[in-house]
Design an enzyme around this catalytic site. Structure first.
Site, PDB file in Angstrom:
ATOM      1  N   GLU A 327       0.813  -1.224   0.000  1.00 54.24           N
ATOM      2  CA  GLU A 327       0.000   0.000   0.000  1.00 54.24           C
ATOM      3  C   GLU A 327       0.841   1.266   0.000  1.00 54.24           C
ATOM      4  OE1 GLU A 327      -0.341  -2.617   1.927  1.00 54.24           O
ATOM      5  OE2 GLU A 327      -2.424  -3.097   2.378  1.00 54.24           O
ATOM      6  N   LYS A 435       0.845 -10.946  24.020  1.00 51.25           N
ATOM      7  CA  LYS A 435       0.419 -10.243  25.229  1.00 51.25           C
ATOM      8  C   LYS A 435       0.471 -11.196  26.404  1.00 51.25           C
ATOM      9  CE  LYS A 435      -2.375  -6.452  26.509  1.00 51.25           C
ATOM     10  NZ  LYS A 435      -3.439  -5.550  26.217  1.00 51.25           N
TER      11      LYS A 435
HETATM   12  P1  AMP Z   1       3.812  -6.450   1.895  1.00 52.79           P
HETATM   13  O1  AMP Z   1       2.647  -5.569   1.653  1.00 52.79           O
HETATM   14  O2  AMP Z   1       3.602  -7.867   1.503  1.00 52.79           O
HETATM   15  O3  AMP Z   1       5.050  -5.860   1.291  1.00 52.79           O
HETATM   16  O4  AMP Z   1       4.059  -6.529   3.466  1.00 52.79           O
HETATM   17  C1  AMP Z   1       4.216  -5.370   4.243  1.00 52.79           C
HETATM   18  C2  AMP Z   1       4.580  -5.743   5.646  1.00 52.79           C
HETATM   19  O5  AMP Z   1       5.869  -6.342   5.686  1.00 52.79           O
HETATM   20  C3  AMP Z   1       4.699  -4.560   6.571  1.00 52.79           C
HETATM   21  O6  AMP Z   1       3.453  -4.136   7.052  1.00 52.79           O
HETATM   22  C4  AMP Z   1       5.595  -5.116   7.669  1.00 52.79           C
HETATM   23  O7  AMP Z   1       4.855  -5.885   8.603  1.00 52.79           O
HETATM   24  C5  AMP Z   1       6.511  -6.037   6.916  1.00 52.79           C
HETATM   25  N1  AMP Z   1       7.784  -5.354   6.653  1.00 52.79           N
HETATM   26  C6  AMP Z   1       8.181  -4.732   5.532  1.00 52.79           C
HETATM   27  N2  AMP Z   1       9.428  -4.241   5.672  1.00 52.79           N
HETATM   28  C7  AMP Z   1       9.829  -4.547   6.929  1.00 52.79           C
HETATM   29  C8  AMP Z   1      11.011  -4.304   7.695  1.00 52.79           C
HETATM   30  N3  AMP Z   1      12.057  -3.669   7.193  1.00 52.79           N
HETATM   31  N4  AMP Z   1      11.042  -4.762   8.968  1.00 52.79           N
HETATM   32  C9  AMP Z   1       9.995  -5.423   9.506  1.00 52.79           C
HETATM   33  N5  AMP Z   1       8.869  -5.699   8.833  1.00 52.79           N
HETATM   34  C10 AMP Z   1       8.772  -5.248   7.560  1.00 52.79           C
END
Ligand code: AMP
Length: 540
Positions: A327, A435
Site C-alpha cells: 500500500e 500479550k
Molecule cells: P507487503 O505488503 O507484503 O510488502 O508486506 C508489508 C509488511 O511487511 C509490513 O506491514 C511489515 O509488517 C513487513 N515489513 C516490511 N518491511 C519490513 C522491515 N524492514 N522490517 C519489519 N517488517 C517489515
C-alpha cells in the site's frame, strides 16, 4: 492568476524516453532460464516498449484496462512496466508463488483482459487458466519458439505493432499499475498505483539517504518484479539511467553472487532470507567472489537482524534497511545514520541501522496507541499510521475499509515505537504481538536476537494461549546444518538481553518454517501447528 510553473504531467513514459535519449547504450542484462545472459540497452527497451504499447492498442486495449504479467525479472517484464502504462493500460503483476485459487481470485477480481507470461511459467498458468477468462495470452519465449495453440508469441505480438497507433496523452493521476496484497488473512486486496505516485516514489528512492541510486550504479533487483514493482527499483534505475541486471529465475545465493561478480553490481535489493543465504556462502568462502567494493544491499519485507547487518559489514558490504508495504508503493522509511550519530559507538550505530528508519520525504508517520498519538520516546508502542503522495487511499473495487482513519491516515497494522530522532522501530504486526500478563512482548526482537546465535539459521516467535498469562512466546527454530543446541542453551543466550518474562518457555526445532508467497514467516500456520504447546513456566 500569476504565472507559476508549467504543469508537465508526471508520467512514466518520460523516465524511459529520457533514459533512451541520454543513456541509450547503458545495458539491461537479463539472465535466461538456461543461465545465458541477454544484453539489451535502454534504446532497445524503449523501442520494444513502444512496440508493445502500439500492439496493445491495435489489439483493442482501452483506457484503464488491466494487462496481467506472470514473469520473472527480465527485459520483457521491464518493457511491460513501461509499455502497458504508456498505452493507457494498467500493468497487473501476478505473484507466481501464490496458490492457484488465489491467482484465480486475483485475476478475476482485477478483470485482467490480457496476460503476458513466461514460457517456463506456463505450468502455473495451466493450474488456473481454466477458471479465468483472459482474452489474449502472449508468451515470452526463452526456450524455442513454440507456444500452445490459442496463445501468441511475444515477439510476434511486437511485430504486429503499427507505427500509426498514436500513443495517448496520459494524465498523471491515471492508473499505471496494480498489485494485490499478500493477505495472510482475508482476501487479497488490490492497490492501484498512479503514474504520479510511481514517478514521485522514484525520485524519493533515488535520494542518497533512501535507496541512493545514481547513473554509475549497477542495480540488481532480487526482489521479484511481481512484488510491489520490485520496490520501485526498475523505475528508479531507469530514472537515473543506470545499468540493470535482471536475474530471471535464478535466485539461489551462488547464482546471485556469480552474477553480482560478473556484472559488477553495486546495489541489490531483497528480503532478509535471500541475504542470510548469501551471507552463509560468503562466510564459507570469503575469497571466492570479487564483488564491487562498497556493494550496497537493500533489505526490507521483514526485519533485518542486526547480526546479519554486522555479518555483511565484515565482508565490506553495506546493508541499508527499508520498510514498506504494497500500500506504500512500497518505500516508507529507510535507516541511514544521521551525520551526528556517526560518532556513536559501533554497537549503538548498529542498533540505529537495524531500526526501520526515518520516514521518506513526503511520508508522514505517527504511532497511534490507545491514548492517542504515542510520544516519540523510543518506548511507547502504537500502530504505525502513514500518509503521503504514494500511500494508497483505498483498495481496488472495495468501497469501504477500516484501514483508513477518518482524518486520512493509512493504518499499517505494524506496531512500532518512534525514538526522539524519528527512527521508527517495528515491534510486530498487530496480530503477531504477544500479550503476556497484560504486557507486550515483541516477537521481532526475540527473533532478531535468536538469529544472532551462531547455531540458529532461522527463528520465528509466536504467541501460544496460556491459561495463566493469556499468551506466552514459543520459539520455532531452524538450526544451521550439523549444529546442535538445546532449548536451555538458547534460553541462557537470551537471558542477558531480555527480561526474564520475555524468554520463550518452549522451543520447537523444525527443518523449515512455512512461508508466505512473499517469503515472510507464515505465523498463522505455526500458530495452528503449535496451538496446544506451551505452559506456565513464567515466574510471577
Ligand atoms: P507487503 O505488503 O507484503 O510488502 O508486506 C508489508 C509488511 O511487511 C509490513 O506491514 C511489515 O509488517 C513487513 N515489513 C516490511 N518491511 C519490513 C522491515 N524492514 N522490517 C519489519 N517488517 C517489515
Amino acid at each position: 492568476m500569476r504565472a507559476t510553473m508549467m504543469s508537465t504531467p508526471l508520467t512514466l513514459s518520460h523516465l524511459l524516453d529520457r533514459a533512451a535519449r541520454l543513456f541509450g547504450r547503458i545495458e539491461i542484462v537479463s539472465q535466461t532460464p538456461q543461465k545465458s545472459l541477454l544484453r539489451h540497452c535502454y534504446a532497445d527497451v524503449q523501442r520494444r516498449a513502444r512496440a508493445l504499447s502500439q500492439a496493445l492498442l491495435a489489439a483493442g486495449l482501452a483506457r484503464g484496462d488491466r494487462v496481467a504479467t506472470l514473469m520473472w525479472n527480465h527485459h520483457v517484464h521491464l518493457e511491460a512496466y513501461f509499455g502497458i502504462p504508456a498505452a493507457g493500460g494498467v500493468i497487473h503483476t501476478l505473484n507466481l508463488r501464490l496458490h492457484p485459487d488465489d491467482l484465480t481470485y486475483i485475476a478475476s477480481h482485477a478483470e485482467d483482459r490480457f496476460l503476458i507470461v513466461d514460457d517456463v511459467l506456463l505450468p502455473i498458468l495451466e493450474s488456473f487458466a481454466g477458471r479465468v477468462d483472459f482474452e489474449r495470452v502472449i508468451v515470452a519465449t526463452h526456450s524455442g519458439d513454440a507456444v500452445p495453440s490459442g496463445m501468441q508469441r511475444y515477439e510476434a505480438f511486437l511485430e504486429s505493432a503499427t507505427d500509426s497507433a498514436r500513443l495517448p496523452d496520459i494524465a498523471e493521476d491515471e492508473a499505471a499499475g496494480l498489485c494485490y496484497t499478500s493477505g495472510t488473512t482475508g482476501r487479497p486486496k488490490g492497490v492501484v498505483y498512479s503514474h504520479r505516485a510511481l514517478v514521485l516514489h522514484s525520485f524519493a528512492c533515488g535520494l542518497a539517504d533512501m535507496m541512493g541510486l545514481c547513473q554509475r550504479d549497477v542495480a540488481l533487483p532480487v526482489v521479484p518484479m511481481f512484488h510491489v514493482n520490485a520496490w520501485g527499483l526498475p523505475y528508479t534505475a531507469t530514472l537515473v539511467g543506470c545499468k540493470q541486471v535482471l536475474p530471471g529465475p535464478h535466485l539461489d545465493p551462488v547464482s546471485l553472487l556469480d552474477l553480482c561478480e560478473r556484472e559488477r553490481v553495486t546495489l541489490s535489493a531483497g528480503v532478509p532470507t535471500v541475504w542470510l543465504g548469501l551471507l552463509r556462502e560468503l562466510d564459507a568462502a570469503p575469497d571466492r567472489w570479487k564483488l564491487a567494493p562498497g556493494l550496497r544491499l537493500l533489505v526490507g519485507g521483514s526485519a533485518a537482524p542486526p547480526s546479519m547487518i554486522r555479518g555483511f559489514d565484515r565482508h565490506g558490504l553495506h546493508v541499508m534497511h527499508l520498510w514498506g508495504m504494497t500500500e506504500t508503493t512500497p518505500l516508507g522509511t529507510a535507516s541511514t545514520l544521521k551525520s551526528y550519530l556517526e560518532d556513536l559507538p559501533e554497537e549503538e550505530q548498529l542498533a540505529v541501522r537495524a531500526t526501520q528508519g526515518l520516514p521518506a520525504p513526503f511520508v508522514e508517520a505517527r504511532a497511534m496507541g490507545e491514548q492517542g498519538e504515542a510520544a516519540w520516546d523510543g518506548k511507547t508502542l502504537g500502530e504505525l499510521q502513514v500518509r503521503g503522495p504514494w500511500i494508497a487511499d483505498g483498495y481496488f473495487k472495495v468501497p469501504e475499509s477500516d484501514r483508513w482513519t477518518d482524518d486520512g491516515w493509512f493504518c499499517t497494522g505494524d506496531v512500532v515505537s518512534i525514538d526522539p530522532e524519528g527512527y521508527v522501530k517495528i515491534a510486530d504486526r498487530t496480530k503477531d504481538l504477544i500479550k503476556s500478563g497484560g504486557e507486550w512482548i515483541s516477537s521481532v526482537e526475540l527473533e532478531n536476537a535468536l538469529m544472532g546465535h551462531a547455531s540458529v539459521r532461522e527463528a520465528a516467535v509466536i504467541a501460544i494461549p496460556d491459561p495463566r498469562w493469556q499468551e506466552r512466546p514459543l520459539a520455532v527454530v531452524v538450526l544451521e546444518e550439523g549444529a546442535q543446541v538445546t532449548a536451555d542453551e538458547l534460553r541462557a543466550f537470551l537471558a542477558d538481553r531480555f527480561a526474564k518474562w520475555w524468554i520463550p518457555d518452549a522451543f520447537e526445532f523444525v527443518d523449515s518454517i512455512p512461508r508466505t508467497a512473499t517469503n515472510k514467516f507464515l505465523k498463522s500456520a505455526l500458530r495452528a501447528q503449535f496451538a496446544s504447546r506451551g505452559g506456565s513456566e513464567r515466574d510471577a
